[in-house]
Write an enzyme that holds these catalytic residues in place. Structure first.
Site, mmCIF file in Angstrom:
data_model
loop_
_atom_site.group_PDB
_atom_site.id
_atom_site.type_symbol
_atom_site.label_atom_id
_atom_site.label_comp_id
_atom_site.label_asym_id
_atom_site.label_seq_id
_atom_site.Cartn_x
_atom_site.Cartn_y
_atom_site.Cartn_z
ATOM 1 N N GLU A 1 28.863 -51.143 -22.362
ATOM 2 C CA GLU A 1 29.317 -50.963 -20.979
ATOM 3 C C GLU A 1 30.343 -49.830 -20.881
ATOM 4 O O GLU A 1 30.344 -49.055 -19.928
ATOM 5 C CB GLU A 1 29.891 -52.275 -20.440
ATOM 6 C CG GLU A 1 28.800 -53.335 -20.284
ATOM 7 C CD GLU A 1 29.326 -54.657 -19.777
ATOM 8 O OE1 GLU A 1 30.165 -55.257 -20.495
ATOM 9 O OE2 GLU A 1 28.919 -55.081 -18.686
ATOM 10 N N GLU B 1 25.134 -60.671 -24.251
ATOM 11 C CA GLU B 1 25.875 -61.683 -23.486
ATOM 12 C C GLU B 1 25.061 -62.913 -23.111
ATOM 13 O O GLU B 1 25.553 -64.049 -23.197
ATOM 14 C CB GLU B 1 26.463 -61.059 -22.211
ATOM 15 C CG GLU B 1 27.659 -60.146 -22.460
ATOM 16 C CD GLU B 1 27.293 -58.707 -22.760
ATOM 17 O OE1 GLU B 1 26.119 -58.452 -23.100
ATOM 18 O OE2 GLU B 1 28.163 -57.829 -22.656
HETATM 19 N N1 COA Z 1 34.657 -60.190 -31.173
HETATM 20 C C1 COA Z 1 35.552 -60.551 -32.105
HETATM 21 N N2 COA Z 1 35.426 -60.271 -33.415
HETATM 22 C C2 COA Z 1 34.339 -59.574 -33.794
HETATM 23 C C3 COA Z 1 33.360 -59.151 -32.870
HETATM 24 C C4 COA Z 1 33.552 -59.476 -31.503
HETATM 25 N N3 COA Z 1 32.693 -59.096 -30.559
HETATM 26 N N4 COA Z 1 32.401 -58.486 -33.539
HETATM 27 C C5 COA Z 1 32.767 -58.480 -34.833
HETATM 28 N N5 COA Z 1 33.938 -59.146 -34.995
HETATM 29 C C6 COA Z 1 34.682 -59.368 -36.241
HETATM 30 C C7 COA Z 1 34.052 -60.456 -37.083
HETATM 31 O O1 COA Z 1 34.507 -61.739 -36.679
HETATM 32 C C8 COA Z 1 34.568 -60.074 -38.453
HETATM 33 O O2 COA Z 1 35.911 -60.476 -38.560
HETATM 34 P P1 COA Z 1 36.438 -61.152 -39.949
HETATM 35 O O3 COA Z 1 36.160 -60.094 -41.006
HETATM 36 O O4 COA Z 1 37.886 -61.389 -39.710
HETATM 37 O O5 COA Z 1 35.604 -62.372 -40.142
HETATM 38 C C9 COA Z 1 34.554 -58.544 -38.417
HETATM 39 O O6 COA Z 1 34.601 -58.196 -37.032
HETATM 40 C C10 COA Z 1 33.309 -57.924 -39.013
HETATM 41 O O7 COA Z 1 32.186 -58.497 -38.368
HETATM 42 P P2 COA Z 1 30.979 -59.205 -39.172
HETATM 43 O O8 COA Z 1 30.318 -60.173 -38.257
HETATM 44 O O9 COA Z 1 31.455 -59.723 -40.498
HETATM 45 O O10 COA Z 1 30.054 -57.922 -39.429
HETATM 46 P P3 COA Z 1 28.453 -57.931 -39.597
HETATM 47 O O11 COA Z 1 28.118 -56.533 -39.982
HETATM 48 O O12 COA Z 1 27.992 -59.050 -40.459
HETATM 49 O O13 COA Z 1 27.860 -58.227 -38.123
HETATM 50 C C11 COA Z 1 27.686 -57.937 -35.720
HETATM 51 C C12 COA Z 1 28.107 -57.311 -37.075
HETATM 52 C C13 COA Z 1 28.067 -56.921 -34.633
HETATM 53 C C14 COA Z 1 26.197 -58.184 -35.693
HETATM 54 C C15 COA Z 1 28.432 -59.267 -35.522
HETATM 55 O O14 COA Z 1 29.804 -59.073 -35.838
HETATM 56 C C16 COA Z 1 28.328 -59.800 -34.136
HETATM 57 O O15 COA Z 1 27.295 -60.325 -33.752
HETATM 58 N N6 COA Z 1 29.429 -59.666 -33.332
HETATM 59 C C17 COA Z 1 29.471 -60.160 -31.987
HETATM 60 C C18 COA Z 1 28.751 -59.195 -31.062
HETATM 61 C C19 COA Z 1 28.744 -59.698 -29.628
HETATM 62 O O16 COA Z 1 28.205 -60.753 -29.338
HETATM 63 N N7 COA Z 1 29.329 -58.895 -28.727
HETATM 64 C C20 COA Z 1 29.306 -59.142 -27.302
HETATM 65 C C21 COA Z 1 30.326 -60.104 -26.869
HETATM 66 S S1 COA Z 1 30.107 -60.433 -25.125
#
Ligand code: COA
Length: 240
Positions: free
Chosen positions: A114, A134
């Site tokens: 966004e 989302e």
């Molecule tokens: N909010 C808060 N923390 C987040 C985040 C988010 N949207 N996206 C990633 N992080 C954090 C993870 O919790 C992790 O923190 P930690 O190391 O303290 O546990 C760190 O960032 C690394 O993320 P991780 O999930 O370990 O990396 P990955 O490469 O395995 O996966 C994603 C990457 C993007 C696929 C996954 O982090 C994810 O699905 N994030 C959420 C995305 C999302 O739904 N965004 C929209 C929200 S409306």
């Protein structure tokens, strides 16, 4: 340059302001704290006196979207307060008078996408991953994601992407017109800077007024859009 480990860094590259999200350990998740910093950065003198702005998440990620840890605890009151506060950052970027370019690599999800959509131009390298997750979290994109995608892509493609929370890559994004360019790997920032510098050569009043007319034309009748073009032309005539 203001160097920060977690927060938002604002640097000047000649007449271009470079705004960098610096929360890489959390994939630049847009917590309200980070959004507040971004809001302040976009209102800072370094940005307001610039002729073009590049927004980036750095060399590995753009942003994995809203901070999901914060989202869980939000009440309706807190959500309303959010939109009065840090949630304004997306429209602040969209409302800047100078041209803006998003430089994208890695995850560009949810609020990250966004934010990128609020810029005028977007360049990404082949590692970019786009999507609006989302609906899978029981909510929906609400910082302009649906509003901007539906105008850019139409309702059918927007349904496909948003309802299925479908991820897509830079080649698809470029084909659909969401990306200005796909760069070589690691070249997203350099290319965004080059585009921004190119734009600094153009007259700021013409850029600022044209940006507003494009926004207004996207939601006007043909007749009104023509009228806006002509009124704006009359106002701009001889400003340079
Ligand atoms: N909010 C808060 N923390 C987040 C985040 C988010 N949207 N996206 C990633 N992080 C954090 C993870 O919790 C992790 O923190 P930690 O190391 O303290 O546990 C760190 O960032 C690394 O993320 P991780 O999930 O370990 O990396 P990955 O490469 O395995 O996966 C994603 C990457 C993007 C696929 C996954 O982090 C994810 O699905 N994030 C959420 C995305 C999302 O739904 N965004 C929209 C929200 S409306």
């Amino acid at each position: 340059m203001t160097a920060v480990e977690v927060g938002v860094e604002v640097a000047a590259d000649g007449e271009v302001a470079v705004v960098t999200l610096r929360r890489e350990r959390k994939l630049n998740a847009l917590s309200t704290g980070l959004e507040h910093e971004l809001l302040a950065a976009l209102g800072s003198a370094r940005v307001t006196t610039s002729r073009a702005v590049v927004v980036t998440g750095g060399g590995t990620v753009f942003s994995a979207g809203a901070d999901v840890d914060e989202l869980r605890d939000m009440t309706p009151e807190a959500i309303a307060e959010y939109y009065r506060g840090s949630g304004r950052v997306y429209e602040r970027l969209a409302g800047l008078p100078q041209p803006t370019v998003a430089a994208i690599t890695g995850y560009c999800l949810g609020g990250g996408l966004e934010l990128a959509l609020a810029a005028d131009l977007r360049v990404a390298d082949p590692r970019a991953v786009f999507g609006l997750p989302e609906v899978g979290l029981g909510i929906l994109p609400s910082s302009g994601g649906i509003a901007r995608l539906v105008r850019a892509l139409g309702p059918a493609r927007t349904r496909d992407l948003v309802l299925r929370a479908r991820r897509f890559g830079p080649d698809q994004a470029e084909r659909w017109g969401l990306l200005t360019e796909v760069t070589e790997t690691g070249e997203h920032l350099a290319r965004a800077l080059a585009l921004a510098h190119e734009l600094t050569a153009l007259p700021p009043p013409a850029l600022a007024v044209t940006k507003q007319v494009i926004d207004a034309a996207a939601e006007s009748s043909h007749h009104t859009a023509l009228l806006l073009e002509r009124l704006a032309y009359t106002a701009l005539h001889r400003t340079t």
